[in-house]
Design a protein around this motif. Structure first.
Motif, short mmCIF file in Angstrom:
data_model
loop_
_atom_site.label_atom_id
_atom_site.label_comp_id
_atom_site.label_asym_id
_atom_site.label_seq_id
_atom_site.Cartn_x
_atom_site.Cartn_y
_atom_site.Cartn_z
N PRO A 77 46.73 36.38 39.87
CA PRO A 77 47.09 37.74 40.25
C PRO A 77 47.48 38.51 39.00
O PRO A 77 47.75 37.91 37.95
N GLU A 78 47.47 39.83 39.11
CA GLU A 78 48.12 40.61 38.06
C GLU A 78 49.55 40.83 38.51
O GLU A 78 49.82 40.98 39.70
N TYR A 79 50.44 40.78 37.55
CA TYR A 79 51.82 41.17 37.79
C TYR A 79 52.06 42.40 36.94
O TYR A 79 51.92 42.35 35.70
N ASN A 80 52.38 43.50 37.60
CA ASN A 80 52.63 44.76 36.87
C ASN A 80 51.52 45.04 35.86
O ASN A 80 51.75 45.37 34.71
N LYS A 81 50.29 44.86 36.36
CA LYS A 81 49.06 45.21 35.62
C LYS A 81 48.74 44.30 34.44
O LYS A 81 47.85 44.61 33.63
N SER A 111 40.39 37.12 40.43
CA SER A 111 41.76 37.47 40.80
C SER A 111 41.85 37.88 42.27
O SER A 111 40.87 38.35 42.85
N ALA A 112 43.02 37.69 42.83
CA ALA A 112 43.32 38.16 44.18
C ALA A 112 44.69 38.81 44.12
O ALA A 112 45.61 38.26 43.52
N ASN A 113 44.81 39.97 44.71
CA ASN A 113 46.07 40.71 44.64
C ASN A 113 46.32 41.49 45.92
O ASN A 113 45.39 41.80 46.65
#
Ligand SMILES: Cc1cc2nc3c(=O)[nH]c(=O)nc-3n(C[C@H](O)[C@H](O)[C@H](O)COP(=O)(O)O)c2cc1C
Length: 179
Positions: A77-81, A111-113
């Motif tokens: 995932p991205e965390y805060n971009k 990725s999955a977000n």
């Protein structure tokens, strides 16, 4: 011929991570493989720790798994971009191991977000981070699963045909690369 060795790396540490589900789906789409899942529970990179104690065993294990794999699949995932701290920390540690474990290693990222973009910005950051490690990044249709909480069934499988097809395309390309 033995089944290809795949190393899966989830940038999310949590057990129920959508990115872990995505990795499982990637492996299913790939077909028969000898799969190992990386463990990113590593100490925080600290130059003083490295100097005093050397590279931790858990990092050597990860580096050996990368070296032994025919290919690496990373879903984060991205965390805060950006990419998650756990994944960045792991890449930083691995970069300290002799022999450049990622060098020339066929690597696929996805990725999955929860958000609308499916972690696209974080995925670009991940691609940048893999450049100094000299991974052989296999590009293709970007796989960014948006609103991930709506995209997996109770069996953990992707429900949207568009994502399934993109994943199959990426895994076929990886399969061809390893044949
Ligand atoms: C610290 C933190 C930062 C996050 N930042 C983003 C973000 O930048 N974009 C986004 O779409 N979702 C963001 N989220 C929500 C995640 O997409 C969501 O928690 C997702 O389920 C994480 O992936 P996982 O299921 O594989 O753990 C964030 C979540 C956390 C905990």
């Amino acid at each position: 011929m033995p089944d290809p060795k795949l190393l899966t790396i989830s940038g999310s540490l949590r057990k129920g991570a959508y990115n872990r589900m995505l990795l499982n789906e990637a492996v299913r789409a790939f077909g028969p493989a000898d799969v190992t899942e990386a463990d990113l529970h590593l100490p925080l990179y600290d130059g003083d720790l490295e100097e005093a104690e050397g590279v931790p065993d858990a990092v050597h294990t990860l580096a050996d798994q990368i070296k032994a794999a025919d290919a690496v699949i990373i879903a984060s995932p991205e965390y805060n971009k950006g990419i998650t701290g756990a994944l960045k920390n792991a890449l930083d540690w691995v970069s300290r191991v002799e022999g450049m474990p990622f060098k020339g290693k066929p690597t696929v990222v996805m990725s999955a977000n929860a958000g609308r973009t499916g972690g696209e910005t974080g995925q670009f950051m991940l691609l940048s981070c893999l450049v100094p490690l000299q991974a052989e990044v296999l590009t293709g249709p970007m796989l960014c699963v948006a609103a991930a909480h709506n995209e997996f069934g109770e069996d953990g499988q992707l429900t949207n045909d568009l994502y399934v097809k993109a994943l199959q395309t990426r895994m076929r390309a990886l399969h061809d690369r390893l044949s």
